[in-house]
Design a protein around this motif. Structure first.
Motif, PDB file in Angstrom:
ATOM      1  N   HIS A  57       0.857  -1.183   0.000  1.00 25.33           N
ATOM      2  CA  HIS A  57       0.000   0.000   0.000  1.00 25.33           C
ATOM      3  C   HIS A  57       0.893   1.233   0.000  1.00 25.33           C
ATOM      4  O   HIS A  57       1.891   1.278   0.714  1.00 25.33           O
ATOM      5  CB  HIS A  57      -0.893  -0.008   1.253  1.00 25.33           C
ATOM      6  CG  HIS A  57      -1.911   1.075   1.264  1.00 25.33           C
ATOM      7  ND1 HIS A  57      -1.641   2.331   1.739  1.00 25.33           N
ATOM      8  CD2 HIS A  57      -3.196   1.088   0.844  1.00 25.33           C
ATOM      9  CE1 HIS A  57      -2.719   3.074   1.618  1.00 25.33           C
ATOM     10  NE2 HIS A  57      -3.678   2.348   1.073  1.00 25.33           N
ATOM     11  N   ARG A  58       0.525   2.195  -0.810  1.00 20.95           N
ATOM     12  CA  ARG A  58       1.301   3.433  -0.858  1.00 20.95           C
ATOM     13  C   ARG A  58       1.242   4.147   0.486  1.00 20.95           C
ATOM     14  O   ARG A  58       0.230   4.137   1.161  1.00 20.95           O
ATOM     15  CB  ARG A  58       0.771   4.337  -1.959  1.00 20.95           C
ATOM     16  CG  ARG A  58       0.922   3.731  -3.345  1.00 20.95           C
ATOM     17  CD  ARG A  58       0.353   4.637  -4.390  1.00 20.95           C
ATOM     18  NE  ARG A  58       1.230   5.782  -4.591  1.00 20.95           N
ATOM     19  CZ  ARG A  58       2.152   5.866  -5.532  1.00 20.95           C
ATOM     20  NH1 ARG A  58       2.327   4.871  -6.369  1.00 20.95           N
ATOM     21  NH2 ARG A  58       2.906   6.927  -5.643  1.00 20.95           N
ATOM     22  N   CYS A  59       2.320   4.771   0.862  1.00 19.48           N
ATOM     23  CA  CYS A  59       2.405   5.522   2.109  1.00 19.48           C
ATOM     24  C   CYS A  59       2.384   6.999   1.755  1.00 19.48           C
ATOM     25  O   CYS A  59       3.297   7.488   1.074  1.00 19.48           O
ATOM     26  CB  CYS A  59       3.706   5.154   2.834  1.00 19.48           C
ATOM     27  SG  CYS A  59       3.920   5.965   4.426  1.00 19.48           S
ATOM     28  N   ASP A  60       1.345   7.719   2.201  1.00 16.35           N
ATOM     29  CA  ASP A  60       1.310   9.138   1.857  1.00 16.35           C
ATOM     30  C   ASP A  60       2.295   9.918   2.731  1.00 16.35           C
ATOM     31  O   ASP A  60       2.822   9.403   3.718  1.00 16.35           O
ATOM     32  CB  ASP A  60      -0.108   9.702   1.900  1.00 16.35           C
ATOM     33  CG  ASP A  60      -0.709   9.797   3.283  1.00 16.35           C
ATOM     34  OD1 ASP A  60       0.030   9.914   4.270  1.00 16.35           O
ATOM     35  OD2 ASP A  60      -1.949   9.784   3.374  1.00 16.35           O
ATOM     36  N   VAL A  61       2.545  11.128   2.348  1.00 13.89           N
ATOM     37  CA  VAL A  61       3.570  11.940   3.017  1.00 13.89           C
ATOM     38  C   VAL A  61       3.248  12.142   4.489  1.00 13.89           C
ATOM     39  O   VAL A  61       4.143  12.053   5.342  1.00 13.89           O
ATOM     40  CB  VAL A  61       3.731  13.299   2.295  1.00 13.89           C
ATOM     41  CG1 VAL A  61       4.645  14.225   3.071  1.00 13.89           C
ATOM     42  CG2 VAL A  61       4.250  13.101   0.894  1.00 13.89           C
ATOM     43  N   ASP A  62       1.995  12.402   4.813  1.00 15.27           N
ATOM     44  CA  ASP A  62       1.629  12.611   6.217  1.00 15.27           C
ATOM     45  C   ASP A  62       1.927  11.375   7.063  1.00 15.27           C
ATOM     46  O   ASP A  62       2.420  11.489   8.185  1.00 15.27           O
ATOM     47  CB  ASP A  62       0.147  12.973   6.337  1.00 15.27           C
ATOM     48  CG  ASP A  62      -0.182  14.324   5.738  1.00 15.27           C
ATOM     49  OD1 ASP A  62       0.735  15.162   5.619  1.00 15.27           O
ATOM     50  OD2 ASP A  62      -1.352  14.538   5.385  1.00 15.27           O
ATOM     51  N   ASP A  63       1.614  10.203   6.527  1.00 14.92           N
ATOM     52  CA  ASP A  63       1.911   8.968   7.257  1.00 14.92           C
ATOM     53  C   ASP A  63       3.418   8.763   7.383  1.00 14.92           C
ATOM     54  O   ASP A  63       3.921   8.384   8.441  1.00 14.92           O
ATOM     55  CB  ASP A  63       1.286   7.752   6.568  1.00 14.92           C
ATOM     56  CG  ASP A  63      -0.224   7.688   6.722  1.00 14.92           C
ATOM     57  OD1 ASP A  63      -0.757   8.288   7.673  1.00 14.92           O
ATOM     58  OD2 ASP A  63      -0.868   7.024   5.892  1.00 14.92           O
ATOM     59  N   LEU A  64       4.150   9.020   6.315  1.00 16.54           N
ATOM     60  CA  LEU A  64       5.608   8.846   6.334  1.00 16.54           C
ATOM     61  C   LEU A  64       6.243   9.732   7.406  1.00 16.54           C
ATOM     62  O   LEU A  64       7.087   9.274   8.182  1.00 16.54           O
ATOM     63  CB  LEU A  64       6.204   9.170   4.961  1.00 16.54           C
ATOM     64  CG  LEU A  64       7.702   8.947   4.874  1.00 16.54           C
ATOM     65  CD1 LEU A  64       7.997   7.488   4.571  1.00 16.54           C
ATOM     66  CD2 LEU A  64       8.312   9.834   3.814  1.00 16.54           C
ATOM     67  N   VAL A  65       5.821  10.980   7.469  1.00 22.51           N
ATOM     68  CA  VAL A  65       6.371  11.913   8.461  1.00 22.51           C
ATOM     69  C   VAL A  65       6.022  11.458   9.875  1.00 22.51           C
ATOM     70  O   VAL A  65       6.884  11.458  10.764  1.00 22.51           O
ATOM     71  CB  VAL A  65       5.883  13.353   8.188  1.00 22.51           C
ATOM     72  CG1 VAL A  65       6.247  14.290   9.329  1.00 22.51           C
ATOM     73  CG2 VAL A  65       6.461  13.871   6.872  1.00 22.51           C
ATOM     74  N   ALA A  66       4.780  11.040  10.087  1.00 21.97           N
ATOM     75  CA  ALA A  66       4.373  10.591  11.422  1.00 21.97           C
ATOM     76  C   ALA A  66       5.101   9.314  11.829  1.00 21.97           C
ATOM     77  O   ALA A  66       5.521   9.176  12.980  1.00 21.97           O
ATOM     78  CB  ALA A  66       2.860  10.380  11.458  1.00 21.97           C
ATOM     79  N   ILE A  67       5.257   8.383  10.901  1.00 23.78           N
ATOM     80  CA  ILE A  67       5.984   7.144  11.200  1.00 23.78           C
ATOM     81  C   ILE A  67       7.437   7.461  11.550  1.00 23.78           C
ATOM     82  O   ILE A  67       7.992   6.928  12.515  1.00 23.78           O
ATOM     83  CB  ILE A  67       5.890   6.147  10.032  1.00 23.78           C
ATOM     84  CG1 ILE A  67       4.451   5.627   9.894  1.00 23.78           C
ATOM     85  CG2 ILE A  67       6.863   4.983  10.219  1.00 23.78           C
ATOM     86  CD1 ILE A  67       4.181   4.858   8.612  1.00 23.78           C
ATOM     87  N   ALA A  68       8.051   8.343  10.779  1.00 28.84           N
ATOM     88  CA  ALA A  68       9.437   8.737  11.068  1.00 28.84           C
ATOM     89  C   ALA A  68       9.543   9.358  12.454  1.00 28.84           C
ATOM     90  O   ALA A  68      10.442   9.017  13.232  1.00 28.84           O
ATOM     91  CB  ALA A  68       9.934   9.707  10.001  1.00 28.84           C
TER      92      ALA A  68
END
Length: 85
Positions: A57-68
Motif C-alpha cells: 500500500h502506498r504511504c502518503d507523506v503525512d503517514d511517512l512523516v508521522a511514522i518517522a
C-alpha cells in the motif's frame, strides 16, 4: 487528467523495508508503532501499518512523516534506507 499509477516505486519499497527494520530494531511490534503514530495525531492501526511495511500500500507523506517521528528519525532516513555500519 490521467489516473495516477498505483504501482509501488523503488523509493516506497525502500521506505517500507526501512520502517520494518527500524521498528524491529526498536523492539516494537506493529501495534506499538501504530499507537505511537496515533498519539502523534495521525490515527493509524496495525492493519493500516502492515501493508505499508510490506510495500503493498502506498504511504502518503503525512503517514511517512508521522511514522518517522514515531521512530525518532528524519523522514529522509526512511526514504534513503538504513545505513550500514
Amino acid at each position: 487528467m490521467a489516473a495516477r499509477s498505483r504501482e509501488i516505486d523503488p523509493v516506497e519499497i525502500r521506505a517500507a523495508r526501512t520502517i520494518k527494520i527500524l521498528r524491529t530494531e526498536s523492539g516494537l511490534v506493529q501495534r506499538q508503532l501504530a499507537d505511537r503514530v496515533t498519539a502523534l495525531g495521525r490515527p493509524m492501526s496495525n492493519t493500516m501499518l502492515s501493508p505499508i511495511e510490506h510495500a503493498q500500500h502506498r504511504c502518503d507523506v503525512d503517514d511517512l512523516v508521522a511514522i518517522a517521528e514515531a521512530l525518532l528519525v528524519s523522514p529522509l532516513v526512511l526514504l534513503q534506507g538504513p545505513t550500514t555500519p
